[in-house]
Design a protein around this motif. Structure first.
Motif, mmCIF file in Angstrom:
data_model
loop_
_atom_site.group_PDB
_atom_site.id
_atom_site.type_symbol
_atom_site.label_atom_id
_atom_site.label_comp_id
_atom_site.label_asym_id
_atom_site.label_seq_id
_atom_site.Cartn_x
_atom_site.Cartn_y
_atom_site.Cartn_z
ATOM 1 N N ALA A 78 50.905 33.909 -11.580
ATOM 2 C CA ALA A 78 50.064 33.672 -13.198
ATOM 3 C C ALA A 78 48.541 33.506 -13.056
ATOM 4 C CB ALA A 78 51.499 32.962 -14.068
ATOM 5 N N LEU A 79 48.184 32.811 -12.719
ATOM 6 C CA LEU A 79 46.830 31.718 -12.530
ATOM 7 C C LEU A 79 46.203 31.786 -10.857
ATOM 8 C CD1 LEU A 79 47.386 27.986 -14.113
ATOM 9 C CD2 LEU A 79 46.568 30.479 -15.159
ATOM 10 N N ALA A 80 44.907 32.365 -10.993
ATOM 11 C CA ALA A 80 43.876 32.596 -9.632
ATOM 12 C C ALA A 80 42.726 30.936 -9.686
ATOM 13 C CB ALA A 80 43.472 33.808 -9.485
ATOM 14 N N ILE A 81 43.076 30.921 -8.573
ATOM 15 C CA ILE A 81 41.260 29.705 -8.906
ATOM 16 C C ILE A 81 40.650 30.332 -7.527
ATOM 17 C CG2 ILE A 81 42.567 27.989 -6.979
ATOM 18 C CD1 ILE A 81 40.783 26.974 -9.817
ATOM 19 N N SER A 82 38.706 30.182 -8.096
ATOM 20 C CA SER A 82 38.304 30.530 -6.925
ATOM 21 C C SER A 82 36.870 29.633 -6.741
ATOM 22 C CB SER A 82 37.709 31.819 -7.274
ATOM 23 O OG SER A 82 36.324 31.901 -8.648
ATOM 24 N N GLY A 83 36.466 29.322 -5.642
ATOM 25 C CA GLY A 83 35.441 28.156 -5.720
ATOM 26 C C GLY A 83 34.249 29.054 -5.080
ATOM 27 N N SER A 84 32.834 28.846 -5.104
ATOM 28 C CA SER A 84 31.860 29.567 -5.262
ATOM 29 C C SER A 84 30.768 29.181 -4.413
ATOM 30 C CB SER A 84 31.072 30.537 -5.985
ATOM 31 O OG SER A 84 30.994 29.963 -7.302
ATOM 32 N N PHE A 85 29.885 30.025 -3.957
ATOM 33 C CA PHE A 85 28.183 28.454 -3.519
ATOM 34 C C PHE A 85 27.631 28.012 -5.240
ATOM 35 C CE2 PHE A 85 28.288 31.859 -0.022
ATOM 36 C CZ PHE A 85 28.373 30.915 0.658
ATOM 37 N N ASP A 86 27.887 28.115 -5.951
ATOM 38 C CA ASP A 86 27.790 27.237 -7.135
ATOM 39 C C ASP A 86 28.210 25.566 -7.669
ATOM 40 O OD1 ASP A 86 29.494 28.677 -8.470
ATOM 41 O OD2 ASP A 86 28.546 29.738 -9.722
ATOM 42 N N HIS A 87 29.336 25.802 -6.091
ATOM 43 C CA HIS A 87 29.223 23.655 -6.151
ATOM 44 C C HIS A 87 30.154 23.986 -7.971
ATOM 45 C CE1 HIS A 87 26.474 22.957 -8.633
ATOM 46 N NE2 HIS A 87 25.411 23.409 -7.843
ATOM 47 N N SER A 88 30.862 25.230 -8.018
ATOM 48 C CA SER A 88 32.451 25.142 -9.033
ATOM 49 C C SER A 88 33.502 25.588 -8.696
ATOM 50 C CB SER A 88 31.017 25.510 -10.070
ATOM 51 O OG SER A 88 31.431 27.337 -10.553
ATOM 52 N N THR A 109 27.334 18.587 -5.709
ATOM 53 C CA THR A 109 25.748 19.701 -5.313
ATOM 54 C C THR A 109 26.701 20.730 -4.757
ATOM 55 O OG1 THR A 109 24.555 18.086 -4.830
ATOM 56 C CG2 THR A 109 24.491 18.332 -7.068
ATOM 57 N N THR A 110 26.677 20.430 -3.805
ATOM 58 C CA THR A 110 27.623 21.044 -1.981
ATOM 59 C C THR A 110 29.191 22.461 -2.608
ATOM 60 O OG1 THR A 110 29.106 20.409 -1.698
ATOM 61 C CG2 THR A 110 27.213 19.173 -1.339
ATOM 62 N N SER A 111 28.723 23.530 -2.332
ATOM 63 C CA SER A 111 29.829 24.263 -2.919
ATOM 64 C C SER A 111 30.900 24.076 -2.005
ATOM 65 C CB SER A 111 29.464 25.431 -1.621
ATOM 66 O OG SER A 111 29.543 24.963 -0.133
ATOM 67 N N VAL A 112 32.440 25.004 -2.528
ATOM 68 C CA VAL A 112 33.935 24.824 -2.831
ATOM 69 C C VAL A 112 34.182 25.855 -0.818
ATOM 70 C CG1 VAL A 112 35.736 24.384 -3.142
ATOM 71 C CG2 VAL A 112 34.214 24.580 -5.248
ATOM 72 N N ASP A 113 35.019 24.950 -0.262
ATOM 73 C CA ASP A 113 35.225 25.321 0.894
ATOM 74 C C ASP A 113 36.942 26.008 1.039
ATOM 75 O OD1 ASP A 113 32.988 25.730 2.578
ATOM 76 O OD2 ASP A 113 33.148 23.625 3.551
ATOM 77 N N SER A 114 37.400 25.309 -0.080
ATOM 78 C CA SER A 114 38.627 25.121 -0.078
ATOM 79 C C SER A 114 39.412 24.904 -1.644
ATOM 80 C CB SER A 114 39.658 24.460 1.190
ATOM 81 O OG SER A 114 39.316 23.412 1.177
ATOM 82 N N CYS A 115 40.457 25.653 -1.895
ATOM 83 C CA CYS A 115 41.100 25.111 -2.505
ATOM 84 C C CYS A 115 43.315 25.799 -2.894
ATOM 85 C CB CYS A 115 40.684 26.030 -4.094
ATOM 86 S SG CYS A 115 40.823 27.953 -4.048
#
Length: 305
Positions: A78-88, A109-115
């Motif tokens: 029902a939901l999805a999550i995405s992490g990007s280079f813009d540290h969000s 202030t670093t990027s997200v690598d996993s979620c």
């Protein structure tokens, strides 16, 4: 990185459909309830959905917020999550692919690598390039940061909640796997699983939550008993392991490698593995004792001479 997604018939391990997307890599994919549709999120942020009956594209939505490094779907899709280079991290409603929340920490202030999502979909775990692990509440209103842990010394390439949602495993470029209490905001020291010789790229809990699987650039897939931190078994692969998971019954493990192959492994039960470890340890101690007695007997014989 291929822009295609393959659908496999598991009982015969053959490809039954190839879903073409673009030149951008597929970061995450999921089946809809009933298995009639497949959805994928691409590295450039594009969202795609296919009809599995004929392989036609049903939906294609341009990405928002730049290039995606990681993403996943909730267990009910029902939901999805995405992490990007813009540290969000962006939270999505899969029904209409509308962004319904943004997860940000001003201290990072670093990027997200996993979620990853918790089993009930109320929390999101995330691993970051600076070695931190964060847990967010995504239910009951505006998303909020629950806990922030600093335990790894580099990028956290994978994280996954246990089936009961009470623990969170993370794997890092520092070659360790760590086990956290996701609700603990006091930043307590995690349990550390050590044995890999290079970056840990993936981790997966068994369906019962009693075993943990981890895959690494060191070309091994390792089986752990998280309750004690004991390493139970090492599967030797020919190439670096990039992804891994258990079968629904927990009897098999799958691993994906950098050479575009999928390996299927037979997983011994935890009880048999622990018993085997105990037998091997007992045999080692018995051999050591016998060697000591033999050395002592030889020493005494020399004294008599």
């Amino acid at each position: 990185m291929s822009g295609a997604m393959l659908v496999w018939q598991v009982d015969e391990w053959k490809v039954v459909q190839r879903l073409e997307s673009s030149n951008y890599g597929v970061r995450a994919c999921a089946f809809s309830h009933g298995g009639a549709q497949a959805t994928a999120m691409l590295s450039d942020g594009t969202l795609m959905q296919w009809d599995l009956d004929d392989g036609k594209v049903l939906r294609r939505i341009a990405g928002k917020g730049g290039w995606i490094r990681t993403c996943c779907f909730s267990h009910d899709t029902a939901l999805a999550i995405s992490g990007s280079f813009d540290h969000s991290l962006a939270l999505w409603n899969v029904a209409d692919w509308e962004a319904i929340g943004l997860l940000e920490d001003p201290d990072c202030t670093t990027s997200v690598d996993s979620c990853c999502f918790s089993p009930d979909g109320t929390q999101v775990g995330s691993g970051w390039m600076d070695g931190s692990v964060r847990v967010w509440r995504v239910s009951g209103g505006k998303p909020a940061l629950v806990a922030s842990h600093q335990g790894h010394t580099g990028s956290v390439f994978c994280c996954e909640f246990s089936p009961d949602g009470t623990t969170l495993a993370s794997g890092s470029i520092d070659s360790t796997v760590k086990i956290w209490n996701p609700a603990d905001a006091d930043r307590s020291v995690p349990q550390i699983l050590e044995g890999h010789l290079a970056a840990v790229r993936c981790c997966s809990w068994s369906p019962e939550g009693d075993l943990l699987l981890s895959g690494s650039v060191d070309r091994t897939l390792r089986l752990w008993l998280p309750s004690t931190g004991q390493q139970l078994h090492v599967f030797q692969n020919d190439t670096p392991v990039r992804s891994c998971c258990f079968s629904p019954d927990g009897n098999l493990a799958l691993s994906g490698s950098g050479d575009a192959t999928i390996q299927l492994w037979l997983v011994p039960s935890a009880i048999s593995l622990v018993a085997l470890k105990q037998e091997l340890e007992a045999a080692r101690l018995e051999k050591t004792q016998a060697e000591k007695e033999a050395a002592r007997a030889k020493h005494l014989s020399l004294i008599h001479i």
